[in-house]
Structure formats: structure tokens, C-alpha cells
Design an enzyme around this catalytic site. Structure first.
Site, PDB file in Angstrom:
ATOM      1  N   ALA A 133     -32.220  16.957   2.924  1.00 46.47           N
ATOM      2  CA  ALA A 133     -31.021  17.748   1.874  1.00 46.47           C
ATOM      3  C   ALA A 133     -29.755  17.565   2.054  1.00 46.47           C
ATOM      4  O   ALA A 133     -28.641  17.749   1.335  1.00 46.47           O
ATOM      5  CB  ALA A 133     -31.515  19.106   1.307  1.00 46.47           C
ATOM      6  N   ASP A 140       8.268 -13.422   2.426  1.00 43.58           N
ATOM      7  CA  ASP A 140       7.562 -14.589   2.325  1.00 43.58           C
ATOM      8  C   ASP A 140       7.859 -15.512   3.733  1.00 43.58           C
ATOM      9  O   ASP A 140       7.135 -16.642   3.891  1.00 43.58           O
ATOM     10  CB  ASP A 140       8.089 -15.584   1.165  1.00 43.58           C
ATOM     11  CG  ASP A 140       9.485 -15.587   0.977  1.00 43.58           C
ATOM     12  OD1 ASP A 140      10.316 -15.018   1.790  1.00 43.58           O
ATOM     13  OD2 ASP A 140       9.955 -16.115  -0.008  1.00 43.58           O
ATOM     14  N   ASP A 157      11.679  -8.820  -3.296  1.00 44.26           N
ATOM     15  CA  ASP A 157      12.765  -9.609  -3.136  1.00 44.26           C
ATOM     16  C   ASP A 157      12.832 -10.231  -4.914  1.00 44.26           C
ATOM     17  O   ASP A 157      12.171  -9.668  -5.700  1.00 44.26           O
ATOM     18  CB  ASP A 157      12.596 -10.739  -2.486  1.00 44.26           C
ATOM     19  CG  ASP A 157      11.093 -11.678  -2.574  1.00 44.26           C
ATOM     20  OD1 ASP A 157      10.474 -10.728  -3.398  1.00 44.26           O
ATOM     21  OD2 ASP A 157      11.063 -12.701  -1.838  1.00 44.26           O
ATOM     22  N   ASP A 189      10.495 -12.472   7.931  1.00 40.24           N
ATOM     23  CA  ASP A 189      10.089 -11.360   7.379  1.00 40.24           C
ATOM     24  C   ASP A 189       8.725 -10.403   7.831  1.00 40.24           C
ATOM     25  O   ASP A 189       8.649  -9.575   7.693  1.00 40.24           O
ATOM     26  CB  ASP A 189       9.685 -11.484   5.709  1.00 40.24           C
ATOM     27  CG  ASP A 189      10.709 -12.058   4.836  1.00 40.24           C
ATOM     28  OD1 ASP A 189      11.851 -11.625   5.123  1.00 40.24           O
ATOM     29  OD2 ASP A 189      10.626 -12.625   4.084  1.00 40.24           O
ATOM     30  N   ASP A 216     -27.471   8.363  -4.660  1.00 39.33           N
ATOM     31  CA  ASP A 216     -27.197   7.107  -4.202  1.00 39.33           C
ATOM     32  C   ASP A 216     -26.328   6.274  -5.192  1.00 39.33           C
ATOM     33  O   ASP A 216     -25.101   6.044  -5.137  1.00 39.33           O
ATOM     34  CB  ASP A 216     -28.118   6.446  -3.614  1.00 39.33           C
ATOM     35  CG  ASP A 216     -28.389   6.987  -2.233  1.00 39.33           C
ATOM     36  OD1 ASP A 216     -27.621   7.792  -1.817  1.00 39.33           O
ATOM     37  OD2 ASP A 216     -29.410   6.501  -1.470  1.00 39.33           O
TER      38      ASP A 216
END
Length: 853
Positions: A267, A584, A313, A588, A682
């Protein structure tokens, strides 16, 4: 190995070698199959407790209950297997998305294929920012440098040159080598290379086993969950041992004492916490991928709900990245070439366009350079201004000190070299050594073009006699040719997405290398506050403290170099912001790592950026990022709802296991009752709450405080209080049944019906954390409907089918007894709603001035 030539392998030959050599991937633990999932589920403490209870029932001679417990154990394992198989399928799909690709020459054509399909003999194309997909030998190279620190531990890049020399047993490291190695990064230049080894036969394959043992650090959410599990598991096990000893000493029946202890352990065991966390994060990553965003790290999903600043950007993220030349300007003349434009290009503009093309890559991937080639093919196709036969002999890339690049070409006839330069107008003007009045005139022209939202570049022409090439572009004698203005329209939905961010308390900061006037014009179109703009030059003059103060009111940053993005991210973080940062390029990567959520571009981004980022925008679209933030808030909400429900539902189960023993009553619950309830708990805690739709106004509230834990004291208290209400209702019904002389079995059945219905009531009450559960009722949730229906059907069978009723220890319940259980449940749910309303009132009511200290 036969040489397939520069055209690369034929597709059929590559397919044959792939079968013979195997895929180009390192050995790794494969996806868990059903057998492995079932085996792992069998190691769970809950299943072991069930088996122990079954053995004890066999000792007691109760074969029917032992067999039912075994059946429940099998059913529990099957449920876990289904849920985790779903997670495994989602993970497999995400792995396919994250699988690296390679640009390869097959049948004379360049094509991008999964890196796992590379074979020895393939010719691969390498560019700055790429991760080398296999061991290879260079055929061609231009200023190629590679970072081989993954293999050698040396952080400095090494220069690569094509050649046929080298040792018989080459190894990574050292300048001047013709070999590139799988796993290394191209940090500069470009080249072609022929694959020599793949997969486990590559250099990195030899150390693949050690790489596979690296374990990622747990995320903050995992740490919190583990702490919660340890606390409740310790309390539960301790209470179970005490209960078993107390029952044995008081009743003298040690078999039943152990059963009572097992029941309480079952439990209180918080087995759902890790299951819920795993399913939410995995399925959440799957949901995010449907928005064209790939989650590479689960910590990013956690941080999404707390994001306060989105640094983005401009080109390709806010805009479509479909550059088109709109204006040409030279010698005081301007020509509009947007739309249909003129039928022919006046001679005065020929040289400007010619040298813009010469300053670009011959096979460009940059949208701006492609725009020059498109315009050249349109106007210069049958002129002497396109030079397919010229040879590129030297390149000078753009750098931090000079925002311009140059390329040196050698004509087929003549000894002189032609130099073409392009870049920021002020940088190209500096290369041309113009007089102040000429520079001022250029500034006026640039401001006029940039004010229309155009990206403005300048072009210059130069010559050089050689033979020794200078280190700097300033050594050339350049002539200023003119300006080109390029248009790149906003992506559809960007303005609405930025407006949604504002309503959600998320600030959008635009960071671009463009001219300030261009940045301001695009920002205004997008709906970003652009009155206070900061340039890279101004930023360089500010100290860290001054910069942190300045960015509190600044949202547009122009002429920013990639290296300055890292400083901006750190300044935002110093101000207490939770930062998402897009990028990118190779440069960076540091800023992407420094941000709480690094976001790489999937389309135009480099491998370096993608591997440094936590999220990857597969379509490079800002609106996808905003949708992901919205989904992150939903995941954040639903995870807290599930945790609140789990805490709440275990209180009455534990209470009904413990209180009767402490009060000297007959046992109310046994293992079979707890397992029945677990079969409800569950799926509700994992599947139902994971599928719960978003709350109303989810993007109309401020971000979650990043300093507050996801499982805070208020959430824990809420769950425990809700569970106590259901416990009180079940105990009241039990006592009422006993006092009315219905008998222990009938009273137990009434308490169990109240407990099951209260369980469902808790699920409904926790569908909303910020409002009443009744208001959440209209929101569709097919999983919830299925669980409710299945639970009610199972409950009816349990109290109506004689052999099941006997198995659970119930007496037949009359209509009045069932009505009493339903009434107690409804009263409990009403009390839970009143408690929630009171908590919401306390949270939102205004604070009296007298309460301030």
C-alpha cells in the site's frame, strides 16, 4: 579496393558492401524487447511482494486466493510491459530522428543518407560544422581543420591536407595528416574524402565499449523523484515491519502478521513514481517531435515550463530563410529586381552581381549566396560575367574583427588573380579605404535599404599578382562596387507566436548579425519591442554588470558576432532568467550549452550545434519552438497532477491497512485488495494523466518559478490532505456498517466500494490544479473514459459474482449499503473540492499592506 573515382560508388555496389561490411554504427545495447521488459518488471518489489503473499496463502491452504494473486501479478507485469513497450517504440522513433546523416557522392550525384549506410569506398563531402561520419582519407581539401579531442584529448584543432603519404598505421592527431576520423568535428574549411573504415573497425569503434559505459547525470526532476521514493519507501517499510511485529505479538498469528505487513508495504510502496516519470518524459518527447522539435535531453522538457526568455536569431527562424535579391545599388543608381523586375539587367549592375557571385561558394548552401546565383542565372547566363572555368585558389573567411570574406580566383588565361569580397557595408568600405564623405554616402544608402527590412551587403573587386598570399584581406587593393539588399519575409504565424509568448510572460529577444536598421524593421514586423537596440560594438564596451542591467530593457541585438551570444546568455542567466537559445553554427555551440535550453536548427544547423543543444528544431521554425513551450507547460502540469494523485491515493490504502491493526479491528485489506487498486492506479497515474489535455489559459500565466521544486510542499500537502478525506470516508462507512450490525464482511465490502470510488474521485479532482475538477470534466480524455468504465465494471463483478465476492471477503451488499458507500464518496469528493477552492482563494487573494514586513 577498386577506385570508384571522384563520382563515388554506384548505388548497387554500395548496397552489396553494406551487406558484407555491416552498418556504420558503434556496438550498443539494443532496444529492449518484450522478454527483457517482462524480465525487468519481474524484478520490481511489488511483484516480489505479490509472490511472497501467494506463497503464504498456499501455506494457509487458500489455493484460490494464491492463484488469483498470481493472476494479478501476471496482469500487472503485462500492464507494465505494454506501457514500457510503448515507451521503447517512442524511444526507437526518436533515435531514428537523431541518427546522424552524411553527404555522400553516389552515382556522380550528391545525396544525404543515414550515416549508418556508409561503406568503405564511399566519397563523403565534409563542411565546416560537420561531424566526420567514418574514418576516411582526404581527396580534396580547402583550409580544412578538425577537432579530434574526442579521440586524442587535445583541444586544439589540427590541419588536414590531402595526400598519399602517411604512416602504415595512422592514428589521430598531428598537423598535416591526410586522414580524418569518425567522431571528430570539422571546425573550418571543406573537403572530399574516401571512407576507409566504418563501424567497429573505425578508430572510435575500438574505444566504443568505453564510450558506452558513460552514464548521464540525473536530471533535477529525477533527483526529486528519487528523494520522494526513498522517503516514502523508508517510511512504508518501517511501518510494515512494526505492524507485522505488533500484530504477531497481539494476536499470536504470525502468518497473518506477515500478510498484514506485506499488505501495508504494497500500500505504501511508491512504485508509480519512477514509472510515471519515465513515461511522461519519453512520451512527452514523442509529442514534442510531432511539433517538429526533437528533444535530445529530458532536462529540456523539465525546463520548458519555466522558460522566461527565448533568444532567437532572425534568418531562417523568424523568417523563411528564402533570401531573394530585392535591390541593387551602384554609383548612385538603384534597381528594383524583386518580383518580376526588369526583363534585362542594365550593364551598370553587371559587375556588382558578377562579384557577388565570385565572393560566394560555387555550390552554395547559404540562402543568401543561393540568391546571388539565382539572380545571376536569370540575368547573366549568356554573358561573359559568369566564370565556370575559373579556379578558386584562396579563401579568407569572415572573422570577429572583420565582417567580410574574400575569395581569390585564377582565370584560365592571365597571371593575375581576381579577388571578390562581400560582407557588412562598413567592413567592405574599410577594406576599400574610402574617404569619409564616401563612407557617409554609403551609410545613408544602407540605412534607406535596411529601413525597409532588407539585409544589406556590400561587394568589392580587387586584384593580386602573387605569388605569396598575405595573411589579411587588408593587403589587397579593393574597389567598392555597390550594395545588394536581400528580402527574407517573416514566417507565417511568427507574430501570433510572439504575442502568445508575451501573454505567457515569456520575453523574446532577437539576436542577429544584420544591420541595426534591418533588425529593427524585422523586429517591428514580428511584434518585438525594438526601440532600445544594442549592437555588438556597443556591447563590447559594456562590462558584465552594465550588460546585465542593459538587457533588462533590450530585446533586439544587432551586428552580434557568434562569440558574443555566449556573453548574452550568461547575462540573461545572471539576471535570473531561464533561457532558451537558438543557434546553428560551430561558434554557437558554447552559447547553446550555456543556455538552460539550447535549441539547434535541424535544417541549416551544423552537427556541432545539434550535439551541443538540448532541443533541435527540425523545421527551423520559431512557431514550432513556441508550440513546444506550450506543450512543455502541459507536461509540467500533468506530471504534477499525477504526483498529487499518487500521493493522495496511497493514503487511504495505507490507512485502511494500518488503522484496523492499531485499533484491534479485523483486517480490512489484504494483498488481493491492494493489487486490485494498483491495477487502477498504474494506468491512471501514467496513461490517463499523460494524455490529459492542457489547462485553459495555459499560455496566459507566468512561467513556473525555476527555484521552486516540481514536487513542492504545497503539492505534497494537497495530495496527503485529499487522501485523508477518502480515508475518513471509507473508515466512516466501515464503522457505520459494523454498528448497523451488517457484519464484518459487509462492512469491508462497503469500505472497499468507497475506497475504489474515492480512487476515481481523486483522479477526477486532480485533473486540474488551478481550478475545480468539475470544470475539467468537459475536457476530452479517452484514456480516462476507458479506465473509469473498466474499473466500474470490475467493481460490479467483484461485489456481485459470488466466487469473486468470497475471494475478496465480502458479503452481498444491498442497495442501501451501496448507496451509503456512494453517498460517502460524493461527500468526500465535495470536501476535496471545498479544500481545493479554499487553497486557490488563499493563493490568489490580495495581501494586506499590514502583512508586509
Amino acid at each position: 579496393m577498386s577506385d570508384a573515382g571522384i563520382d563515388g560508388l554506384a548505388t548497387a555496389a554500395a548496397a552489396e558492401r553494406l551487406v558484407r561490411e555491416g552498418p556504420n554504427e558503434l556496438p550498443r545495447e539494443g532496444q529492449r524487447g518484450p522478454f527483457r521488459i517482462v524480465l525487468d518488471a519481474g524484478r520490481e518489489p511489488m511483484l516480489q511482494l505479490l509472490l511472497a503473499a501467494g506463497v503464504l496463502y498456499l501455506v494457509l491452504g487458500d489455493r484460490a486466493e494464491a492463484l488469483v494473486l498470481l493472476a494479478f501479478a501476471v496482469l500487472n507485469v503485462l500492464m507494465v510491459a505494454v506501457q514500457e513497450s510503448r515507451s521503447e517504440r517512442t524511444l526507437a522513433a526518436l533515435r531514428d530522428l537523431t541518427a546522424p546523416h552524411a553527404l555522400v557522392i553516389r552515382d556522380g550525384d550528391r545525396r544525404r543518407i543515414p550515416a549508418r549506410d556508409l561503406v568503405p569506398g564511399d566519397v563523403i563531402v565534409l563542411s565546416e560544422g560537420d561531424r566526420v561520419p567514418a574514418d576516411a582519407r582526404l581527396l580534396e581539401a580547402t583550409d580544412l581543420e578538425a577537432d579530434e579531442s574526442l579521440l586524442t584529448g587535445e583541444s586544439d584543432p589540427v590541419r588536414k591536407v590531402p595526400g598519399h603519404g602517411g604512416s602504415a598505421d595512422p592514428r589521430p592527431g598531428g598537423d598535416g595528416s591526410p586522414y580524418v576520423w569518425s567522431g571528430s568535428m570539422i571546425v573550418r574549411g571543406s573537403g572530399l574524402a574516401r571512407v576507409s573504415a566504418t563501424g567497429a573497425r573505425s578508430e572510435i569503434g575500438r574505444i566504443g565499449t568505453s564510450l558506452g559505459t558513460v552514464v548521464s547525470a540525473p536530471t533535477p526532476l529525477q533527483v526529486q523523484t528519487r528523494r520522494l521514493v526513498v522517503v516514502f519507501a523508508t517510511l512504508g517499510i518501517g511501518a510494515s515491519v512494526v505492524l507485522a511485529i505488533a500484530y504477531g505479538l497481539s494476536h499470536g498469528d504470525w502468518v497473518k502478521a506477515v500478510l498484514a505487513g506485506i499488505t501495508l508495504a504494497m500500500a505504501t510502496l511508491p512504485q508509480e513514481f519512477p514509472l510515471v516519470l519515465t513515461i511522461f518524459l519519453v512520451l512527452g518527447a514523442g509529442r514534442i517531435s510531432k511539433n517538429n522539435v526533437l528533444a535530445r535531453r529530458s532536462a529540456a522538457i523539465e525546463a520548458l515550463g519555466a522558460t522566461t526568455v527565448l533568444c532567437t536569431d532572425k534568418t531562417g527562424t523568424l523568417t523563411l530563410n528564402r533570401m531573394a535579391v530585392a535591390r541593387l545599388r551602384t554609383d548612385g543608381r538603384e534597381l528594383d529586381v524583386s518580383g518580376w523586375g526588369p526583363a534585362e539587367l542594365p550593364e551598370a549592375f553587371h559587375e556588382l552581381l558578377e562579384f557577388a557571385i565570385l565572393a560566394s561558394r560555387r555550390d552554395p548552401y547559404d540562402s543568401m549566396e543561393r540568391a546571388f546565383h539565382v539572380l545571376g542565372n536569370r540575368f547573366l547566363a549568356h554573358t561573359e560575367h559568369l566564370h565556370a572555368d575559373w579556379v578558386l585558389v584562396r579563401g579568407y573567411p569572415l572573422d570577429h574583427d572583420l565582417l567580410a570574406m574574400s575569395q581569390a580566383w585564377q582565370a584560365r588565361r592571365g597571371d593575375r588573380y581576381v579577388i571578390a569580397a562581400k560582407g557588412a557595408p562598413e567592413a567592405v568600405a574599410d577594406l576599400c579605404h574610402l574617404a569619409p564623405d564616401q563612407i557617409e554616402a554609403i551609410r545613408v544608402d544602407v540605412a534607406a535599404l535596411a529601413g525597409e527590412g532588407l539585409r544589406v551587403l556590400a561587394v568589392a573587386r580587387g586584384t593580386y599578382d602573387g605569388p605569396d598570399w598575405p595573411d589579411s584581406q587588408h593587403a589587397f587593393d579593393f574597389t567598392f562596387l555597390g550594395l545588394l539588399g536581400l528580402a527574407d519575409p517573416l514566417r507565417p504565424g511568427v507574430s501570433e507566436a510572439i504575442q502568445a509568448c508575451g501573454q505567457a510572460g515569456i520575453r523574446v529577444a532577437m539576436i542577429t548579425g544584420d544591420h541595426p536598421a534591418t533588425a529593427r524593421a524585422i523586429a517591428r514586423q514580428a511584434g518585438i519591442l525594438a526601440e532600445d537596440l544594442l549592437t555588438g560594438i556597443e556591447m563590447a564596451e559594456l562590462g558584465d554588470a552594465a550588460l546585465a542591467t542593459r538587457i533588462r530593457r533590450t530585446s533586439v541585438f544587432a551586428r552580434i558576432m557568434p562569440e558574443q551570444k555566449l556573453r548574452l546568455v550568461r547575462a540573461f542567466v545572471a539576471n535570473g532568467e531561464v533561457v532558451a537559445m537558438t543557434g546553428d553554427g560551430v561558434n554557437d555551440a558554447p552559447s547553446l550549452k550555456a543556455a538552460h535550453i539550447g535549441v539547434a536548427m535541424g535544417g541549416r544547423g551544423t552537427d556541432v550545434a545539434r550535439e551541443a543543444a538540448a532541443l533541435v528544431l527540425l523545421d527551423d521554425d520559431f512557431t514550432s519552438l513556441v508550440k513546444t513551450v506550450r506543450l512543455g507547460r502541459r507536461i509540467d502540469d500533468n506530471l504534477r497532477k499525477a504526483i498529487s494523485y499518487i500521493l493522495a491515493v496511497h493514503v487511504p490504502i495505507a490507512g485502511l491497512s494500518l488503522v484496523p491493526v492499531l485499533m484491534g479491528w479485523p483486517l480490512l485489506l489484504g494483498p488481493i485488495h491492494v493489487v486490485f487498486l494498483e491495477l487502477i492506479i498504474d494506468p491512471v497515474s501514467s496513461i490517463v494523466f499523460e494524455a490529459e489535455p492542457e489547462e485553459d489559459g495555459i499560455m496566459a500565466r507566468p512561467p513556473r518559478n525555476p527555484k521552486s521544486p516540481l514536487f513542492g510542499l504545497a503539492l505534497v500537502a494537497r495530495g496527503l490532505l485529499q487522501g485523508s478525506v477518502v480515508l475518513a470516508a471509507a473508515l466512516t462507512v466501515f464503522l457505520a456498517g459494523v454498528s448497523a450490525q451488517h457484519g464484518e464482511d459487509a462492512a469491508r465490502g462497503m469500505a472497499f466500494v468507497t475506497l475504489v470510488l474515492g480512487n476515481l474521485g481523486l483522479a477526477l479532482a486532480n485533473r486540474s490544479l488551478g481550478s475545480s475538477g468539475f470544470r475539467a470534466a468537459p475536457r476530452p480524455n479517452a484514456s480516462l473514459g476507458f479506465v473509469l468504465s473498466a474499473t466500474l465494471l470490475a467493481l460490479v463483478l467483484t461485489i456481485e459474482v459470488p466466487w469473486l465476492r468470497d475471494l475478496f471477503g465480502f458479503a452481498r451488499l444491498g442497495a442501501g449499503q451501496i448507496a451509503a458507500s456512494i453517498g460517502a464518496t460524493m461527500a468526500g469528493v465535495a470536501a476535496i473540492e471545498l479544500i481545493g477552492a479554499g487553497a486557490r482563494w488563499v493563493r490568489v487573494r490580495p495581501v494586506s499592506p499590514r502583512m508586509h514586513v
